[in-house]
Design an enzyme around this catalytic site. Structure first.
Site, short mmCIF file in Angstrom:
data_model
loop_
_atom_site.label_atom_id
_atom_site.label_comp_id
_atom_site.label_asym_id
_atom_site.label_seq_id
_atom_site.Cartn_x
_atom_site.Cartn_y
_atom_site.Cartn_z
N GLY A 98 0.54 7.00 0.16
CA GLY A 98 -0.61 7.91 0.13
C GLY A 98 -1.30 8.09 -1.21
O GLY A 98 -1.95 9.12 -1.43
N SER B 203 5.99 3.51 0.04
CA SER B 203 5.16 3.33 1.23
C SER B 203 5.93 3.63 2.51
O SER B 203 7.12 3.30 2.62
CB SER B 203 4.70 1.87 1.26
OG SER B 203 4.26 1.53 2.54
N GLU C 201 5.73 2.02 5.07
CA GLU C 201 6.09 0.73 5.65
C GLU C 201 7.21 0.05 4.86
O GLU C 201 7.34 -1.18 4.92
CB GLU C 201 4.87 -0.20 5.73
CG GLU C 201 3.77 0.24 6.66
CD GLU C 201 4.12 0.17 8.15
OE1 GLU C 201 5.30 -0.09 8.49
OE2 GLU C 201 3.22 0.42 8.95
N HIS D 190 0.38 -6.15 2.97
CA HIS D 190 -0.04 -5.70 4.30
C HIS D 190 -1.41 -5.05 4.17
O HIS D 190 -1.61 -4.16 3.35
CB HIS D 190 0.99 -4.71 4.88
CG HIS D 190 0.43 -3.89 5.99
ND1 HIS D 190 -0.21 -4.44 7.07
CD2 HIS D 190 0.39 -2.54 6.19
CE1 HIS D 190 -0.62 -3.47 7.87
NE2 HIS D 190 -0.28 -2.31 7.36
ZN ZN Z 1 -0.88 -0.47 8.08
#
Ligand code: ZN
Length: 214
Positions: free
Chosen positions: A44, A72, A74, A93
């Site tokens: 973020g 992250s 992810e 990504h």
């Molecule tokens: Zn994404």
């Protein structure tokens, strides 16, 4: 520690932002710093506000080794890729527009022109799973056994390579290919692929001759 790796993450964050592969705080980037440690974008934080000291260092199970910011969301996608593929050192990504259009259509990107052949015969679409989930990571890694670039269903693109430079080039190539493919499909006319014999010849020729290799 690992300053030069953190600087590279910041630099490539700006590159994916300025090349329109992401907007706001979407997408994420990581780089292997040791066999079992990676530098990864924090969760973020806008790319144009990111500095090297903001970049967390995590192990391949997501534990923060260095840094004050949360990695992250992810991180499981990134860590599972590094745990599975020892030759991968960089993962990007993105939510690149045309790649995401294909991912929404659940339509793999065939190698419709020669540069795409250098990545593979086809860029697959991984099965849908929610953002940030281990299931998403597993679905992408399954596809990555065949192609180091993967379209994530209803989400975006992930490219894995030996270096951030290569991973970024892959994002550019896939996105450009996706744009051409979407535009070709939108004419309603048949889209032709390069036949297998020519494709094999082209790959062989490009591997031997492309670039400034001795
Ligand atoms: Zn994404």
């Amino acid at each position: 520690m690992y300053e030069q790796f953190k600087e590279l993450i910041v630099q490539y964050g700006l590159k994916i932002l300025r090349s329109n592969h992401v907007s706001g705080t979407s997408g994420n980037i990581s780089l292997r710093v040791l066999d079992d440690l990676i530098a990864i974008t924090p969760s973020g934080i806008a790319y144009d506000r990111l500095s090297a000291q903001d970049i967390p260092i995590i192990d391949l199970h997501g534990r923060v080794i260095e840094g004050d910011l949360k990695p992250s969301v992810e991180y499981q996608l990134h860590t599972l890729i590094y745990r599975t593929f020892e030759d991968i050192n960089a993962v990007i990504h993105t939510h690149s527009i045309y790649s995401t259009v294909l991912s929404v259509l659940h339509k793999p990107l065939p190698a419709i022109y020669e540069t795409l052949l250098m990545i593979g015969d086809v860029i697959p679409v991984s099965e849908y799973a929610n953002a940030g989930s281990l299931e998403l990571a597993k679905n992408v890694v399954e596809c990555m056994k065949k192609s180091r670039a993967v379209l994530m269903a209803n989400h975006g693109l992930v490219c894995a390579a030996k270096s951030l430079e290569q991973a970024f080039d892959m994002c550019e190539t896939v996105e450009r290919g996706a744009q051409i493919y979407v535009m070709a499909l939108s004419t309603g006319l048949p889209v032709h692929q390069i036949d297998q014999e020519h494709a094999r010849e082209a790959i062989d020729f490009l591997r031997r001759n492309y670039g400034q290799q001795p």
